[in-house]
Design an enzyme around this catalytic site. Structure first.
Site, short mmCIF file in Angstrom:
data_model
loop_
_atom_site.label_atom_id
_atom_site.label_comp_id
_atom_site.label_asym_id
_atom_site.label_seq_id
_atom_site.Cartn_x
_atom_site.Cartn_y
_atom_site.Cartn_z
N GLY A 108 -44.82 6.78 4.22
CA GLY A 108 -45.42 7.85 3.41
C GLY A 108 -44.90 7.88 1.98
O GLY A 108 -45.57 8.40 1.09
N GLU A 111 -46.92 5.35 0.22
CA GLU A 111 -48.28 5.91 0.17
C GLU A 111 -48.39 7.00 -0.91
O GLU A 111 -49.40 7.09 -1.61
CB GLU A 111 -48.66 6.45 1.56
N GLU A 131 -44.46 1.13 9.49
CA GLU A 131 -44.98 1.92 10.62
C GLU A 131 -45.16 1.14 11.92
O GLU A 131 -44.90 1.68 12.99
CB GLU A 131 -46.33 2.56 10.24
N1 CAA Z 1 -37.98 10.67 8.81
C1 CAA Z 1 -36.99 11.50 9.19
N2 CAA Z 1 -35.71 11.35 8.83
C2 CAA Z 1 -35.40 10.30 8.06
C3 CAA Z 1 -36.38 9.38 7.62
C4 CAA Z 1 -37.71 9.60 8.02
N3 CAA Z 1 -38.72 8.81 7.61
N4 CAA Z 1 -35.77 8.43 6.87
C5 CAA Z 1 -34.47 8.75 6.86
N5 CAA Z 1 -34.24 9.88 7.57
C6 CAA Z 1 -32.96 10.55 7.79
C7 CAA Z 1 -32.12 9.82 8.82
O1 CAA Z 1 -32.52 10.17 10.14
C8 CAA Z 1 -30.73 10.31 8.49
O2 CAA Z 1 -30.57 11.58 9.01
P1 CAA Z 1 -29.16 12.00 9.73
O3 CAA Z 1 -28.14 11.86 8.64
O4 CAA Z 1 -29.40 13.41 10.17
O5 CAA Z 1 -28.94 11.01 10.82
C9 CAA Z 1 -30.79 10.45 6.97
O6 CAA Z 1 -32.17 10.51 6.62
C10 CAA Z 1 -30.19 9.26 6.23
O7 CAA Z 1 -30.81 8.08 6.74
P2 CAA Z 1 -29.99 6.80 7.24
O8 CAA Z 1 -28.67 7.21 7.79
O9 CAA Z 1 -30.89 6.03 8.13
O10 CAA Z 1 -29.77 6.05 5.85
P3 CAA Z 1 -29.61 4.50 5.60
O11 CAA Z 1 -29.22 4.34 4.17
O12 CAA Z 1 -28.75 3.89 6.64
O13 CAA Z 1 -31.09 3.88 5.81
C11 CAA Z 1 -33.48 3.82 5.51
C12 CAA Z 1 -32.10 4.24 4.93
C13 CAA Z 1 -33.54 2.29 5.54
C14 CAA Z 1 -34.54 4.35 4.59
C15 CAA Z 1 -33.62 4.39 6.93
O14 CAA Z 1 -33.31 5.78 6.92
C16 CAA Z 1 -35.00 4.23 7.48
O15 CAA Z 1 -35.35 3.15 7.93
N6 CAA Z 1 -35.79 5.32 7.46
C17 CAA Z 1 -37.12 5.33 8.01
C18 CAA Z 1 -38.10 4.59 7.12
C19 CAA Z 1 -39.47 4.56 7.77
O16 CAA Z 1 -39.65 3.96 8.80
N7 CAA Z 1 -40.46 5.19 7.12
C20 CAA Z 1 -41.80 5.25 7.63
C21 CAA Z 1 -42.02 6.50 8.43
S1 CAA Z 1 -43.55 6.52 9.27
C22 CAA Z 1 -44.68 7.04 8.13
O17 CAA Z 1 -44.39 7.21 6.96
C23 CAA Z 1 -46.06 7.26 8.68
C24 CAA Z 1 -47.13 7.49 7.68
O18 CAA Z 1 -47.61 6.58 7.04
C25 CAA Z 1 -47.71 8.83 7.52
#
Ligand code: CAA
Length: 258
Positions: A108, A111, A131
């Site tokens: 997102g 996006e 995703e």
């Molecule tokens: N949703 C919810 N929480 C999220 C998040 C997300 N997309 N991305 C990060 N966070 C949260 C983590 O859960 C973490 O929370 P806690 O401290 O409570 O555990 C906090 O943010 C910090 O994140 P990390 O500890 O994971 O930080 P990092 O530096 O180790 O990694 C990152 C950073 C690579 C961005 C990793 O957080 C990650 O992979 N995040 C998810 C990215 C992702 O997959 N995004 C796509 C989502 S799906 C979508 O967007 C659908 C759509 O099109 C509508």
């Protein structure tokens, strides 16, 4: 707007998505606040908008995975529509919107950046649509805007393989217009926004409409869209003043948005 800070600098509005504990991930409240921020823009004053993320690490790390983890099909559809409607509102927002991507722009987040007119980023930015690794498709326009911006071949590689790209590659494939150091990013975004804001506002708005609407139709229809928007400018004070200043060999003082 608890999750979006809103500041005005002259004719430029800066919106900062502010949920740093979750790397500015988009849950329903954050999305609502983004929409409310756009609804609050005073279009009689504001001529360009900048969207960025709070903190040094992330623009927006995606839609909120915890919130999506228990959704039913119906809830998923509703959430997708909710995000899509807001991002479409940004895409068609009357004045140009610049994404200053200051870190992760995943799912997102990418996006959201793609619904803006222009993207610039910092060297630590990371772009992608991860995703499929979560068992879903991109849901806020990622399957549509990425292919339109960088072409279907590269977009499909990124989406199918969930392959993230760094700032230099994003620049190479045309996803961003420029890459800056973290310190230089916001000054560069403001400089660009102010350059846009210095021009005749109605003409700039009409350019946005012409490009966006023209891209949806064939060239015969597209040039008609342009002709109409070109013609509309001749009813404005700013056109008369802009051309008079040129002919009188003087600098324009300011455009009045009329
Ligand atoms: N949703 C919810 N929480 C999220 C998040 C997300 N997309 N991305 C990060 N966070 C949260 C983590 O859960 C973490 O929370 P806690 O401290 O409570 O555990 C906090 O943010 C910090 O994140 P990390 O500890 O994971 O930080 P990092 O530096 O180790 O990694 C990152 C950073 C690579 C961005 C990793 O957080 C990650 O992979 N995040 C998810 C990215 C992702 O997959 N995004 C796509 C989502 S799906 C979508 O967007 C659908 C759509 O099109 C509508």
């Amino acid at each position: 707007m608890g999750y979006v800070d809103y500041e005005v600098d002259g004719h430029v509005a800066v919106m900062t998505i502010n949920r740093p504990k979750a790397l500015n991930a988009l849950n329903e409240e954050v999305l609502k606040d983004i929409e409310a921020a756009f609804d609050a823009v005073d279009l009689s004053e504001i001529r360009a908008v900048i969207v960025t993320g709070a903190g040094e690490k992330s623009f927006v790390a995606g839609a909120d995975i915890a919130a999506m983890s228990t959704m039913t099909k119906e809830e998923g559809e509703r959430f997708g529509k909710f995000g899509n409607d807001i991002f479409r509102k940004i895409e068609t927002f009357p004045v140009p919107v610049i994404a200053a991507v200051n870190g992760f722009a995943l799912g997102g987040g990418n996006e959201l950046a793609m619904s803006c007119d222009i993207r610039i980023c910092s060297e630590n930015a990371l772009f992608g649509q991860p995703e499929v690794g979560l068992g879903i498709t991109p849901g806020f326009g990622g399957t549509q805007r990425l292919a339109r911006l960088i072409g279907p071949g590269k977009a499909k590689e990124m989406v199918y393989a969930a392959r993230n790209i760094k700032a230099d590659e994003a620049y190479r494939v045309g996803l961003v217009n420029a890459v800056y150091s973290q310190e230089e990013l916001m000054p560069a975004a403001k400089k660009l926004a102010k350059a846009i804001a210095a021009n005749a506002p109605i003409a700039v708005r009409n350019c946005k409409k012409a490009v966006n609407e023209g891209l949806q139709v064939d060239m015969d229809q597209a040039v008609v869209i342009e002709e109409k928007l070109f013609a509309d400018c001749f009813e404005t004070e700013d056109q008369r003043e802009g051309m008079r200043a040129f002919l009188e060999k003087r600098k324009i003082e300011k455009f009045n948005n009329r």
